[in-house]
Write a protein that holds these residues in place. Structure first.
Motif, PDB file in Angstrom:
ATOM      1  N   PRO A 125      35.704  10.424  66.446  1.00 40.98           N
ATOM      2  CA  PRO A 125      34.489  10.741  65.687  1.00 40.98           C
ATOM      3  C   PRO A 125      34.430  12.254  65.445  1.00 40.98           C
ATOM      4  O   PRO A 125      34.703  13.035  66.351  1.00 40.98           O
ATOM      5  N   ASP A 147      32.038   8.703  61.832  1.00 45.75           N
ATOM      6  CA  ASP A 147      31.805   8.200  63.186  1.00 45.75           C
ATOM      7  C   ASP A 147      32.960   7.352  63.698  1.00 45.75           C
ATOM      8  O   ASP A 147      32.859   6.740  64.766  1.00 45.75           O
ATOM      9  N   THR A 206      21.428  10.988  62.411  1.00 45.23           N
ATOM     10  CA  THR A 206      22.612  10.248  62.859  1.00 45.23           C
ATOM     11  C   THR A 206      22.241   9.022  63.671  1.00 45.23           C
ATOM     12  O   THR A 206      23.098   8.395  64.278  1.00 45.23           O
TER      13      THR A 206
END
Length: 406
Positions: A114, A232, A267
């Motif tokens: 990520p 991610d 996020t």
């Protein structure tokens, strides 16, 4: 010839292997003069360098920080992380440091990591005076309050973080040991253990190169240009427009929250995104030609959202040629919270009273995450412009009475 000379490889390996961290001595945070042509801009980075508790990545090529242990979980699209790494080449990684110098746009196809990349490019801070990468975690109340205020202004969300991670790439040069052009930018991560946000900051005039020599660049430009965004390592990724192209050097002039040089992202998706019209009633004159409507998301999405809009006849009808009907397809790019669209109005010669039709949000491309908000449908009222007067009915027939006798 390999990308790195022997001495550069030796220094990078030594520093990464020992995870050498020293305290900053001479740098101070920069207050930036705004471009007078911009209405607003990033006027100041979060404080860094001299006078703060920042750590630095020592002189390196492709090096990383020590593992940084956070006080609270940073939620990155469903995964909670307490440990991260700040990397010399303009990114922050989870799980491990990331030394790859050659940028690629997201999603990453060949790396299982990520990544948050405010400006991923082939940096070189191995020489004295070639720039410094600073980082620290802070719970300074004034900075927490500033971040909260910026989130409120940018997304209309109420959020107060418990800690920030501030990473600053200050006046960094590019490979191989070049300092004729320099870049300064900042990434601020914020969390309260449940919700997490990040802000990328770029100041006018302080992004000057896109490409190192090892990425095919010439004098800091061309070749495999920088990428900015995040991935991610799953379904959520985003490239700031211009990534991977020469246009990325203009990142100081772009934004998803209306402030050039600022990009803001949530996020975590702890609640459904709602979508609404900005107003419940829109008035338009028949001869205006079109009516402009605005849709608003409650906060930015991590991926593109497509919204379907339909129209419903009331007194104004499509058959009577009052307006052009839907459906309309409205796209919200990732990170964008407002979108305008137009419906064409037909200027006919029929004398009539004001008429209306409805506009309604019917579906989205992410139904599980996007729901209709407070104003899920709106009314458009068309004001006739053909003459003044009124309609009167005599013996079952409608007549237009202007108040004049002939």
């Amino acid at each position: 010839m390999t990308k790195r000379y022997l001495i550069g490889a030796f220094i990078g390996t030594l520093l990464c292997g020992l995870m050498l961290v020293v305290q900053p001595a001479v740098r101070t945070h920069r207050q930036v003069d705004c471009n007078p042509e911009l209405a607003t801009c990033v006027s100041e980075f979060y404080p860094y360098g001299h006078g703060t508790s920042d750590s630095v990545i020592g002189p390196t090529v492709d090096g990383s920080s020590l593992p940084i242990e956070l006080a609270e979980d940073f939620i990155f699209f469903g995964q909670a992380y307490r440990r991260l790494f700040v990397n010399n080449n303009g990114h922050i990684s989870f799980r491990s440091g990331f030394s790859t110098f050659n940028p690629s746009t997201f999603p990453l196809l060949f790396y299982d990591i990520p990544l948050i990349a405010p400006y991923w490019a082939d940096a070189d801070t191995s020489q004295n005076g070639s720039g410094t990468v600073f980082y620290r975690e802070t719970t300074d109340f004034n900075l927490l309050q500033r971040f909260s205020r910026e989130i409120q202004n940018g997304t209309s969300m109420s959020f107060f973080p418990s800690c920030l991670l501030i990473a600053t790439w200050d006046a960094i040069g590019y490979f191989d040991g070049r300092t004729d052009r320099r870049n300064t930018f900042q990434c601020v991560l914020a969390t309260n253990g449940m919700l997490s946000f990040m802000i990328f900051l770029y100041a006018d005039g302080l992004i000057q190169w896109t490409t190192g020599d090892g990425s095919g660049g010439t004098n800091g430009l061309g070749g495999n240009a920088a990428t900015a965004g995040y991935d991610d390592n799953g379904d959520n990724f985003f490239n700031i427009p211009g990534s991977g192209t020469a246009e990325i050097i203009n990142i100081t002039q772009t934004s998803n929250v209306g402030i050039p040089g600022m990009w803001m992202f949530i996020t975590t998706s702890m609640q459904a995104i709602t979508i609404s019209f900005s107003e419940s009633i829109y008035n338009v004159n028949e001869n205006d030609g079109q009516v402009e409507l605005m849709l608003v998301l409650s906060y930015p999405s991590s991926s593109d959202i497509t919204i379907r809009i339909d129209t419903i006849d009331r007194e104004a009808t499509v058959m009577d040629q009052d307006y052009f009907s839907g459906p309309y397809s409205i796209v919200f790019p990732a990170g964008i919270t407002e979108s305008m669209f137009n419906i064409s109005i037909i200027d006919n010669d029929v004398l009539e009273e004001s008429e209306r039709f409805e506009v309604i949000i019917t579906s989205s491309s992410r139904n599980s995450n996007v729901t209709s908000g407070e104003i899920g449908n709106a009314v458009v009222i068309i004001q006739d412009n053909d003459a003044t007067g009124c309609i009167t009915t005599i013996n079952g027939l409608d007549y237009w009475w202007t108040g004049q006798l002939y």
